[in-house]
Each structure stands twice: as C-alpha cells, then as structure tokens.
Design a protein around this motif. Structure first.
Motif, PDB file in Angstrom:
ATOM      1  N   LEU A 104     -36.292  22.886 -81.495  1.00  0.00           N
ATOM      2  CA  LEU A 104     -36.241  21.436 -81.568  1.00  0.00           C
ATOM      3  C   LEU A 104     -36.652  20.832 -80.243  1.00  0.00           C
ATOM      4  O   LEU A 104     -36.273  21.351 -79.184  1.00  0.00           O
ATOM      5  N   PRO A 105     -37.407  19.745 -80.257  1.00  0.00           N
ATOM      6  CA  PRO A 105     -37.721  19.030 -79.005  1.00  0.00           C
ATOM      7  C   PRO A 105     -36.508  18.197 -78.576  1.00  0.00           C
ATOM      8  O   PRO A 105     -36.258  17.111 -79.100  1.00  0.00           O
ATOM      9  N   LEU A 106     -35.771  18.693 -77.628  1.00  0.00           N
ATOM     10  CA  LEU A 106     -34.523  18.063 -77.228  1.00  0.00           C
ATOM     11  C   LEU A 106     -34.758  16.984 -76.186  1.00  0.00           C
ATOM     12  O   LEU A 106     -35.759  17.020 -75.459  1.00  0.00           O
ATOM     13  N   PRO A 107     -33.863  16.053 -76.083  1.00  0.00           N
ATOM     14  CA  PRO A 107     -33.995  15.006 -75.050  1.00  0.00           C
ATOM     15  C   PRO A 107     -33.885  15.607 -73.662  1.00  0.00           C
ATOM     16  O   PRO A 107     -33.203  16.616 -73.448  1.00  0.00           O
ATOM     17  N   PRO A 108     -34.529  14.993 -72.676  1.00  0.00           N
ATOM     18  CA  PRO A 108     -34.522  15.577 -71.329  1.00  0.00           C
ATOM     19  C   PRO A 108     -33.158  15.557 -70.653  1.00  0.00           C
ATOM     20  O   PRO A 108     -32.934  16.340 -69.731  1.00  0.00           O
TER      21      PRO A 108
END
Length: 536
Positions: A440-444
């Motif tokens: 998943l592209p997670l928040p920074p």
C-alpha cells in the motif's frame, strides 16, 4: 386462686414441655409482672410504647421500642450467629439484579445463602418474608454492598464479607491495570479449578456466541481494556450499554472471582434494549455486524451523541480512506460530475473481497479449496485497483491514515435472491509482522506500518448456520488460545494461520526506538468526519 398460681400449677406437670400454649402463658405472666411493677413504681416512671402504636400521643417520657428484635443497629461479625451460613458457591452476580417475586429493580437485596434476589428488607417485604419462610438471614444490598441480618434487621460489619463485595463490584486501580500486561497471573475458583483473568469462558445462553467472540477480542485491546476497567473514566456517561460493558470487562479481568467463567446476561440485556432487538440472545447474528454496531454505539454514547468528537473508540480503530469515484459512474455525486470525485472518509474496518471459489470438481471428485495471500486481496486499497459497483460507481481506495488497530473483514458470505453461499477460500496471513508498506502507498508521516495479529474469528459450518470461535493472543505469555463460549484451550500459532478466517484485528507495532505507549501519538489527529461504519 390467682391467674399466676393457675399458670404455675399448669406448668408443674411437665416442666420440659414446650408448646405454644405454654409460651403464651409465660408471656401473659410476664406482662402481668411488668404491669404490677409499673403500678408499684408509681406514675412518675417513663412509659414504654412500641412504634406500631399511635404516634399521635406524644409524650416526652415515652420510650419507643424499635420494630427489630435487636437492640443494636449494627453488629460485628463475631456477634452475628448467622455469618457462617453464607454459601459463596451459590452466589452469581452475573444475571440481572431484579426481585425474583416482583421483578422490580428498585431496592434489591441478594440472599447470601441461596443466591436469589428479593426486594426490600422491612416488614412485609419479599426479602423479609423469605428470611422467615426459609431461615435464610444474610442479605446484601446490590447497589451498596452492605450486609443485613433479617428479620432482626441489623447491619453486619465484618472483613470476611469483602470478597463477596469485590465479586459483586470488582474495582481496579491504575497500578493494577498497569500490571496486567507484565505479570503472568492465574487465579483459582472456589471449586479448585484454575482460570486466567482476562481470558475466561463466556456463557452461551442460547445463540449469543456472535457477541461472545467480539467481547473476547475487545478484552485483548489494551487501551479499551484500560479505559473501561476504571469506572471514573466514563462516570459522566449515563448510558446503560456503556456501564454494562464496563462491568462485564471488570468481571472478565477479576482475579478473585468465585468461578472460572462469566455470563454476559446483563450486557446482552442492555444490547437488546439499545439495538431495539436487532441483536438478541435467542437468534444468531453476524459478529461483524455486531462489532460495527457496538463500536459506533459506544462511541456515540461516550461523546454524548456527537460523532465528530474523539473517543477511545476512534482513538483505537479509526483510520482514513481517500475514495476516488470516476466521473459519470454510479448513482451518486459522480454520476453528473465532469471530473472524478475525491472524498476522505473515516473507517472502522476494511472489507476484503475473496476470489470466487471454483465451480467444478477435480479428477478426484472433490472441490478444490483455493488459497490466496492476504497481500493480494489487500491491493484493493492501493489507490490503483478499481472496484466496480452499480450504485457506487467505479471507485479507487487509498489508505491515508493507518489506525492503531486494523480490523479486516473477509467477505465469505454472498446472498442472492434464492440462498446464501459461503466462500471456503483460505487466506494465508502472517501472525506477526504484517508489513503494509510493501503493498500500500502509505502516508509519509506513518512512523510504522507493521502489524501483529491480536485476534482471529473463524466460522465453522454452512452459510446461515454453524458456529463462531475466536483465536486470541495473550500478550503476557506470548501464547495463542482458542475460545469458544466456555471452552478455552491453547493452540499453536500455525493452527491460527490454517483456519477459515472471517474477521481479524491487528495491532500496529511501535517504530524502532518508540515505546508502545507513545505509538498512537501519530494516530491521535482530529477526526476528519463522523465515525460511522465505513466498510469498503
């Protein structure tokens, strides 16, 4: 011959005789003695009257005798001859505290001999009548824990009654709660059996196993447990559901219980009232539906009906999704929009779609049970995969904020116009270190993205039937247990991964160099919206 002499002659025949007529003659003789003594003493002596006589004749010299046969309002345990008649094995404070005769919840006492509930303790009350008919004399008031002896109607004060009061209303302090995850503690019931505080069997009164598995999971969520074990945290909330849930968790974690199991009867009564009989004891239900309803109900009750306000529920389970709906699809806002509609919505759990099961059998005339890794079905929330829905349209989901406890629902049941079907696909998942950053592209700003499995709910049987059982992890021992109603056994972690999982709860691991208490600091941002159930 005077009346006194006739009574003496009547008793000379058999001095050991004890009959009602003899006792009445003795009482009459004593009354004559008292009357003769009063006359001899003169009119200046104080007049003795009972409280039942007319209170209108007020006189400063009148002495009123209490209705009780005891002259003391309180007695020590050594002074009460009935203290040893208390039968602790008959006491069960899990059921609804209402009078067994009048069914009233007001001024209820429990008989410490037989365990039944009765109303009142004065004359002509049900508890008073019960003490006269059965010879049971020790009663405890359910709301205060004070013990009285009936029909003498005096209070008994003794330290030996503290264990009964503690079982009636278990109490925890902040140091006690802090030691729950550090000390391996077993307790022993009255029958000699051992049990684990916090991991005891829950009674299945008929078909409430769907609620039992949810309660077992919530007992393993440390912030939820720590919050509800101390009633001062929600003392301002008058909700019966919140109070009953707190009482149930305190009984589950009670280290001085008389038995090794707990009955969630009072909690289920509050659930039936709060849900308007959507969830009842007599009918089975879906544990995921009950989980969603319970979390939302507790959140609304704790916040006073303000869904956007933060609570312990949103602090633990709420995350955030970015939902992108393609323009011209569905029947909502995007149907007439010229550009894609982007929304940020909170969620309490995520629904995962399973691949369809094969329709045909193999060469051995057996149905092949497919297996799928959990990483494959979680790509639904990578922000790229498209989900088609006739009403909602073509949508893409992206997780923008991770919750501290991630709840996953494997959608095994599909319902059509004719019947309900169960998907037997086995989901392969890791028990520890579920890394979401790889899929998943997670928040920074996410400091950590690894999760450890806390609980796993399994459905056994056919669709619309069958039973539910839970696999829970006892952190203090690092051991997995299988719980199904009153049955609690330890199992291997490998057996957890081979089950047909239906619902799972994962706990976010703290980042390297970050303590567990500081882990949810990133997740405590203000809520972007209501905490309604958003299962995508």
């Amino acid at each position: 011959m005077s009346k006194r002499e006739r009574d003496d002659d009547a008793t000379k025949d058999d001095p050991d005789e004890d009959t009602p007529s003899k006792r009445q003659r003795m009482v009459d003789g004593d009354r004559e003695d008292v009357g003769a003594d009063d006359q001899a003493a003169g009119a200046g002596e104080p007049k003795i009257k009972s409280e039942s006589e007319d209170a209108g004749d007020e006189d400063d010299d009148t002495i009123y005798l209490p209705k009780s046969t005891s002259r003391a309002a309180q007695k020590r345990g050594a002074e009460c001859p009935y203290l040893d008649t208390i039968s602790r094995q008959n006491l069960d404070f899990d059921f609804e505290k209402c009078c067994s005769v009048s069914l009233s919840h007001v001024n209820v006492y429990v008989c410490l001999v037989c365990g039944k509930y009765f109303q009142g303790r004065g004359l002509n009350t049900h508890a008073y009548t019960h003490s006269l008919e059965t010879g049971h004399h020790m009663f405890m008031k359910t709301d205060s824990g004070r013990v009285y002896c009936l029909p003498d109607n005096y209070e008994v004060i003794d330290r030996s009654l503290d264990d009964v009061r503690y079982v009636l209303n278990p109490k925890f302090t902040a140091p006690d709660v802090a030691r729950l995850d550090r000390d391996v503690k077993w307790a022993r019931a009255l029958d000699g059996s051992e049990y684990m505080p916090g991991l005891v069997g829950l009674n299945n009164m008929k078909s409430n196993e769907y609620a039992n598995v949810c309660v077992q999971i919530l007992c393993r969520i440390s912030p939820i447990r720590d919050f509800f074990l101390i009633p001062d945290n929600y003392a301002g909330c008058r909700s019966v559901l919140v109070q009953r849930f707190g009482e149930l968790l305190r009984k589950v974690w009670n280290t001085r219980n008389f038995k090794g199991q707990v009955s969630p009867h009072e909690f289920m009564q509050a659930v039936m009232v709060a849900s308007k009989k959507r969830f009842v004891i007599e009918e089975a239900a879906d544990p995921v539906d009950f989980w969603s309803w319970l979390l939302n109900s507790l959140h609304l009750e704790l916040t006073g009906g303000r869904p956007k306000k933060s609570s312990i529920i949103t602090h633990c389970f709420q995350g955030e999704l970015e939902v992108t709906t393609e323009a011209g699809t569905g029947k909502g806002k995007a149907a007439s929009a010229s550009e894609d509609v982007v929304e940020r919505l909170p969620f309490l759990l995520l629904g995962l779609d399973l691949p369809p099961a094969p329709l045909f059998k193999d060469v051995l005339e057996k149905n092949i049970i497919p297996q799928v890794p959990i990483f494959n079905i979680m790509r639904k929330f990578d922000g790229v995969s498209v989900s088609d829905d006739i009403r909602a349209g073509r949508r893409r989901f992206k997780v923008t904020r991770l919750p501290r406890y991630l709840c996953l629902h494997m959608k095994r049941f599909t319902k059509n116009n004719f019947f309900m079907e169960k998907n037997p696909t086995i989901v392969n998942f890791p028990v520890k270190n579920l890394e979401l950053r790889d899929i998943l592209p997670l928040p920074p700003d996410a400091a950590s993205s690894k999760y450890d499995l806390v609980a796993n709910v399994v459905h056994d049987g056919k669709a619309g039937e069958g039973t539910y059982r839970a696999h829970v992890h006892r952190k203090v021992e690092e051991i997995w247990y299988e719980v199904q109603d009153l049955r609690v056994v330890d199992i291997l972690p490998q057996m957890v991964a081979l089950s047909e999982s239906y619902f799972q709860v994962y706990e976010l691991k703290p980042a390297t160099g970050q303590t567990e208490a500081a882990a949810p600091a990133v997740q405590s941002a203000p809520n972007p919206g209501a905490s309604d159930n958003m299962e995508q």
